[in-house]
Design a protein around this motif. Structure first.
Motif, PDB file in Angstrom:
ATOM      1  N   ASP A  27     -69.112 -75.499 -63.442  1.00 43.48           N
ATOM      2  CA  ASP A  27     -68.193 -76.057 -64.431  1.00 43.48           C
ATOM      3  C   ASP A  27     -68.831 -77.207 -65.201  1.00 43.48           C
ATOM      4  O   ASP A  27     -68.513 -77.433 -66.365  1.00 43.48           O
ATOM      5  CB  ASP A  27     -66.896 -76.492 -63.758  1.00 43.48           C
ATOM      6  N   ASP A  73     -62.798 -79.109 -66.476  1.00 43.43           N
ATOM      7  CA  ASP A  73     -64.081 -78.771 -65.845  1.00 43.43           C
ATOM      8  C   ASP A  73     -64.621 -79.947 -65.026  1.00 43.43           C
ATOM      9  O   ASP A  73     -65.232 -79.753 -63.976  1.00 43.43           O
ATOM     10  CB  ASP A  73     -65.106 -78.342 -66.895  1.00 43.43           C
ATOM     11  N   ARG A 147     -69.059 -74.403 -57.341  1.00 48.01           N
ATOM     12  CA  ARG A 147     -68.510 -73.056 -57.132  1.00 48.01           C
ATOM     13  C   ARG A 147     -69.116 -72.456 -55.873  1.00 48.01           C
ATOM     14  O   ARG A 147     -68.457 -71.698 -55.163  1.00 48.01           O
ATOM     15  CB  ARG A 147     -68.828 -72.168 -58.330  1.00 48.01           C
ATOM     16  N   ASP A 194     -62.128 -74.407 -61.920  1.00 47.13           N
ATOM     17  CA  ASP A 194     -60.833 -74.489 -62.610  1.00 47.13           C
ATOM     18  C   ASP A 194     -60.532 -73.128 -63.229  1.00 47.13           C
ATOM     19  O   ASP A 194     -61.441 -72.358 -63.559  1.00 47.13           O
ATOM     20  CB  ASP A 194     -60.795 -75.613 -63.652  1.00 47.13           C
ATOM     21  N   SER A 196     -59.748 -71.068 -66.011  1.00 47.48           N
ATOM     22  CA  SER A 196     -59.652 -70.922 -67.463  1.00 47.48           C
ATOM     23  C   SER A 196     -59.543 -69.454 -67.860  1.00 47.48           C
ATOM     24  O   SER A 196     -58.936 -69.116 -68.856  1.00 47.48           O
ATOM     25  CB  SER A 196     -60.854 -71.569 -68.144  1.00 47.48           C
TER      26      SER A 196
HETATM   27 MG   LIG Z   1     -64.372 -74.181 -65.768  1.00 47.40          MG
END
Ligand SMILES: [Mg+2]
Length: 316
Positions: A27, A73, A147, A194, A196
């Motif tokens: 991110d 982010d 991540r 996140d 999106s």
């Molecule tokens: Mg993101």
């Protein structure tokens, strides 16, 4: 070419240096600029007329969204936002009042999170309005959440409720910065992203970054928003609420994983820290690759993926 194919194509040739801790693929990028124990987080993101908002949309909301996407982010890495620069691309005939409106939305959100706006650029763009925000933030080196980091057995959690963001929330959402930092600094999250591109689109990114593992989601646990339920009954964008919760983009909620022994303590701590924000365990990380959606004692196929952005294209 999709956004992700493009990243795969370009990434191997990107130059690096000794200060890059993590380059493209999360991110935010993670940099070591020499402050002991600290890292710098760097992010850029753009919103484009006709893709992320409609032409007639309120400038204040457009500005809010442009800043909010970057801040979301930052939240997903557990970072503290510090400063942003903004580039505006303006089509012919844009009135100064509307530009002021964009900055109003942008700056109000930035100010709420003590994020300075320290410069920018205005250029002409005959193709339509675009706004690019580049955001820098910081975090302690050991608290950054990536991540990558999920392991089989981890619980999968999501903040808030999912789906139906097209009903308005995609322009008005509040980035989960306080929650992201709390999760990072408490060492709760083993991995985080996140949302999106929708749960169906973003969970695979987290699984891939974590080494190609898989996940089982419990259908009845998915927190379906009221907007997603409404959308099920409404006009040309109608779709079943569960599908909306899985595939609508732009929820800007946090999706993260937690080691198996920590889930109960997490939920207790969360309730005390964020009493008004829903937190739901929606499933578990597994060794077997792919995402499976459990319904009662059986499985139903996971929809193919999230929407790529606002476009309103029906997914499969
Ligand atoms: Mg993101």
């Amino acid at each position: 070419v999709t956004e992700f194919e493009l990243i795969r194509l370009l990434k191997p040739a990107l130059p690096g240096n000794d200060q890059v801790v993590d380059g493209a693929g999360d991110d935010c990028a993670v940099l070591d600029l020499g402050a002991p124990g600290m890292v710098t987080l760097l992010k850029t993101d753009a919103v484009v007329e006709g893709v992320h908002f409609e032409s007639g949309e309120s400038p204040v909301r457009i500005g809010h969204k442009a800043m909010g996407r970057c801040l979301s982010d930052m939240a997903a890495m557990g970072g503290l936002p510090v400063a942003a620069v903004v580039t505006l691309g303006l089509p012919e005939g844009w009135h100064p009042d509307r530009i002021e409106g964009i900055y109003q939305g942008l700056c109000a959100l930035a100010a709420r999170w003590r994020t300075a706006v320290v410069g920018g650029e205005v250029t002409r763009n005959p193709g339509g309005l675009f706004i690019n925000v580049c955001l820098v933030g910081s975090a302690t080196r050991e608290s950054v959440v990536r991540r990558a980091g999920a392991s089989p057995g981890d619980g999968i959690f999501v903040t808030g409720e999912l789906g139906g963001s097209l009903e308005g929330r995609h322009l008005d959402f509040e980035p989960r910065l306080a929650e992201g930092r709390w999760l990072a600094e408490g060492g709760w999250a083993s991995s985080m992203i996140d949302l999106s591109d929708g749960l169906a689109g973003d969970l695979p990114h987290l699984l891939e970054a974590s080494g190609g593992i898989g996940a089982e989601l419990r259908m009845e646990s998915i927190p379906v928003s009221r907007a997603a339920k409404l959308r099920g009954a409404r006009g040309d964008m109608a779709r079943p609420p569960l599908l909306a919760a899985l595939c609508d983009g732009e929820d800007f909620e946090l999706l993260f994983t937690v080691r198996p022994g920590k889930a109960v303590a997490l939920l207790d701590g969360w309730k005390a820290a964020f009493p008004s924000v829903r937190l739901t365990c929606i499933g578990r990380i597994e060794t077997k690759p792919g995402v499976r959606l459990r319904e009662g004692t059986g499985f139903r196929p996971m929809p193919g993926g999230g929407f790529e952005h606002f476009a309103g294209v029906e997914g499969n």
